[in-house]
Design a protein around this motif. Structure first.
Motif, PDB file in Angstrom:
ATOM      1  N   MET A  71       0.753  -1.185  -0.018  1.00  0.00           N
ATOM      2  CA  MET A  71      -0.479  -0.136  -0.082  1.00  0.00           C
ATOM      3  C   MET A  71       0.816   1.530  -0.190  1.00  0.00           C
ATOM      4  O   MET A  71       0.825   2.283  -0.816  1.00  0.00           O
ATOM      5  CB  MET A  71      -0.943   0.157   1.082  1.00  0.00           C
ATOM      6  N   THR A  72       2.494   1.145   0.695  1.00  0.00           N
ATOM      7  CA  THR A  72       3.235   2.419   0.703  1.00  0.00           C
ATOM      8  C   THR A  72       3.747   2.080  -0.932  1.00  0.00           C
ATOM      9  O   THR A  72       3.524   3.846  -0.812  1.00  0.00           O
ATOM     10  CB  THR A  72       4.113   2.129   1.565  1.00  0.00           C
ATOM     11  N   LEU A  73       3.741   1.686  -1.072  1.00  0.00           N
ATOM     12  CA  LEU A  73       4.644   2.049  -2.330  1.00  0.00           C
ATOM     13  C   LEU A  73       2.901   2.541  -4.072  1.00  0.00           C
ATOM     14  O   LEU A  73       3.362   3.542  -4.671  1.00  0.00           O
ATOM     15  CB  LEU A  73       4.140   0.810  -3.785  1.00  0.00           C
ATOM     16  N   LEU A  74       1.854   2.303  -3.029  1.00  0.00           N
ATOM     17  CA  LEU A  74       0.700   3.080  -4.303  1.00  0.00           C
ATOM     18  C   LEU A  74       0.992   4.653  -4.006  1.00  0.00           C
ATOM     19  O   LEU A  74       0.663   5.162  -4.811  1.00  0.00           O
ATOM     20  CB  LEU A  74      -0.411   1.690  -4.153  1.00  0.00           C
ATOM     21  N   LEU A  75       0.992   4.751  -2.681  1.00  0.00           N
ATOM     22  CA  LEU A  75       0.242   5.754  -2.148  1.00  0.00           C
ATOM     23  C   LEU A  75       1.959   6.722  -2.648  1.00  0.00           C
ATOM     24  O   LEU A  75       1.221   7.746  -3.590  1.00  0.00           O
ATOM     25  CB  LEU A  75       0.345   6.211  -0.846  1.00  0.00           C
ATOM     26  N   ILE A 116       2.964  -2.236 -17.760  1.00  0.00           N
ATOM     27  CA  ILE A 116       3.698  -2.684 -16.977  1.00  0.00           C
ATOM     28  C   ILE A 116       4.038  -1.980 -15.934  1.00  0.00           C
ATOM     29  O   ILE A 116       4.371  -2.664 -14.354  1.00  0.00           O
ATOM     30  CB  ILE A 116       4.476  -3.223 -18.113  1.00  0.00           C
ATOM     31  N   GLY A 117       4.540  -0.165 -16.109  1.00  0.00           N
ATOM     32  CA  GLY A 117       4.811   0.338 -15.403  1.00  0.00           C
ATOM     33  C   GLY A 117       4.158   0.360 -14.163  1.00  0.00           C
ATOM     34  O   GLY A 117       4.676   0.236 -13.024  1.00  0.00           O
ATOM     35  N   ILE A 118       2.373   0.568 -14.351  1.00  0.00           N
ATOM     36  CA  ILE A 118       1.654   0.717 -13.604  1.00  0.00           C
ATOM     37  C   ILE A 118       2.150  -0.677 -12.202  1.00  0.00           C
ATOM     38  O   ILE A 118       2.209  -0.122 -11.180  1.00  0.00           O
ATOM     39  CB  ILE A 118       0.239   0.695 -14.063  1.00  0.00           C
ATOM     40  N   TYR A 119       2.233  -1.823 -13.353  1.00  0.00           N
ATOM     41  CA  TYR A 119       2.342  -2.536 -12.036  1.00  0.00           C
ATOM     42  C   TYR A 119       3.697  -3.034 -11.021  1.00  0.00           C
ATOM     43  O   TYR A 119       3.750  -2.909 -10.388  1.00  0.00           O
ATOM     44  CB  TYR A 119       2.552  -4.034 -12.602  1.00  0.00           C
ATOM     45  N   ASN A 152       3.736   6.486  -5.377  1.00  0.00           N
ATOM     46  CA  ASN A 152       3.654   6.651  -6.131  1.00  0.00           C
ATOM     47  C   ASN A 152       2.105   7.148  -7.077  1.00  0.00           C
ATOM     48  O   ASN A 152       2.056   6.862  -8.508  1.00  0.00           O
ATOM     49  CB  ASN A 152       4.601   5.353  -7.689  1.00  0.00           C
ATOM     50  N   ILE A 153       1.790   7.273  -6.578  1.00  0.00           N
ATOM     51  CA  ILE A 153       0.089   7.825  -6.397  1.00  0.00           C
ATOM     52  C   ILE A 153      -0.279   8.480  -7.839  1.00  0.00           C
ATOM     53  O   ILE A 153      -0.862   8.427  -9.152  1.00  0.00           O
ATOM     54  CB  ILE A 153      -1.097   8.613  -6.017  1.00  0.00           C
ATOM     55  N   SER A 154       0.559   9.453  -8.095  1.00  0.00           N
ATOM     56  CA  SER A 154       0.562  10.692  -9.101  1.00  0.00           C
ATOM     57  C   SER A 154       1.261  10.264 -10.699  1.00  0.00           C
ATOM     58  O   SER A 154       0.087   9.756 -11.482  1.00  0.00           O
ATOM     59  CB  SER A 154       1.279  11.766  -8.926  1.00  0.00           C
ATOM     60  N   GLU A 155       2.025   9.214 -10.460  1.00  0.00           N
ATOM     61  CA  GLU A 155       2.991   8.594 -11.532  1.00  0.00           C
ATOM     62  C   GLU A 155       1.898   7.367 -11.437  1.00  0.00           C
ATOM     63  O   GLU A 155       1.589   7.244 -13.207  1.00  0.00           O
ATOM     64  CB  GLU A 155       4.684   7.736 -10.871  1.00  0.00           C
ATOM     65  N   PHE A 182       8.484  13.608 -16.633  1.00  0.00           N
ATOM     66  CA  PHE A 182       9.155  15.095 -15.271  1.00  0.00           C
ATOM     67  C   PHE A 182       9.392  13.805 -14.114  1.00  0.00           C
ATOM     68  O   PHE A 182      10.432  14.172 -13.962  1.00  0.00           O
ATOM     69  CB  PHE A 182       8.585  16.184 -15.841  1.00  0.00           C
ATOM     70  N   LEU A 183       7.689  13.045 -14.052  1.00  0.00           N
ATOM     71  CA  LEU A 183       7.913  12.833 -12.904  1.00  0.00           C
ATOM     72  C   LEU A 183       8.993  11.540 -12.422  1.00  0.00           C
ATOM     73  O   LEU A 183       9.131  10.650 -11.309  1.00  0.00           O
ATOM     74  CB  LEU A 183       6.274  12.637 -12.398  1.00  0.00           C
ATOM     75  N   LEU A 184       8.906  10.771 -14.280  1.00  0.00           N
ATOM     76  CA  LEU A 184       9.954   9.752 -13.972  1.00  0.00           C
ATOM     77  C   LEU A 184      11.541   9.682 -13.889  1.00  0.00           C
ATOM     78  O   LEU A 184      11.896   8.711 -14.164  1.00  0.00           O
ATOM     79  CB  LEU A 184       8.856   8.643 -15.168  1.00  0.00           C
ATOM     80  N   GLN A 185      11.522  10.904 -14.887  1.00  0.00           N
ATOM     81  CA  GLN A 185      12.692  10.898 -14.754  1.00  0.00           C
ATOM     82  C   GLN A 185      13.658  10.304 -14.088  1.00  0.00           C
ATOM     83  O   GLN A 185      14.199  10.567 -13.052  1.00  0.00           O
ATOM     84  CB  GLN A 185      12.713  12.436 -15.389  1.00  0.00           C
ATOM     85  N   PRO A 186      14.872   9.487 -15.104  1.00  0.00           N
ATOM     86  CA  PRO A 186      16.063   9.006 -13.684  1.00  0.00           C
ATOM     87  C   PRO A 186      16.799  10.026 -12.920  1.00  0.00           C
ATOM     88  O   PRO A 186      16.798  10.970 -13.550  1.00  0.00           O
ATOM     89  CB  PRO A 186      16.742   8.621 -14.292  1.00  0.00           C
TER      90      PRO A 186
END
Length: 132
Positions: free
Chosen positions: A1-5, A72-75, A7-10, A128-132
């Motif tokens: 649940m922590t990972l979901l919250l 796949i990225g969402i998963y 990364n919720i915007s992404e 922008f949000l996901l760039q490494p």
């Protein structure tokens, strides 16, 4: 649940791209002739008129790949907190949207081009949000 919250915007932006591109790809796949007919008319007075079927096929394939990568990225964002595949999906989504924007501009369909920009804004924000 922590990972979901965390990364919720992404996740929500990726889901937006999944819906956009999987639906669009499926529409092209299941109504190929209808899409091709409309696009041939749309581009009949442009330099692209002779390559519409090829371009439609390229866009179809790239849209489906973008949608799959975002799925796949969402998963991965939810399960392991990894964002690399989602990033690639977002970048490919932006490239597809730029291709569509180019087509609309060549066809002088400025309202259509404006619509593409509406999709481009959340897609580039996701990059922008996901760039490494």
């Amino acid at each position: 649940m922590t990972l979901l919250l965390n990364n919720i915007s992404e996740i929500l932006l990726s889901l937006f791209l999944v819906i956009t591109f999987v639906q669009s790809g499926l529409d092209k796949l299941f109504d190929w002739n209808g899409n091709l007919s409309w696009l041939k008319g749309h581009f009949e007075n442009t330099p692209l008129k002779n390559v519409v079927p090829l371009l439609l096929g390229i866009v179809l394939v790239l849209e489906v790949i973008a949608g799959v990568l975002c799925t796949i990225g969402i998963y991965q964002l939810i399960s392991i907190g990894e964002s690399q595949v989602a990033f690639y999906g977002a970048v490919l989504s932006c490239l597809v949207l730029l291709m569509l924007l180019f087509g609309q501009r060549v066809a002088k369909d400025y309202d259509g081009a404006r619509t593409i920009v509406i999709y481009f804004v959340p897609a580039i924000f996701l990059v922008f949000l996901l760039q490494p």
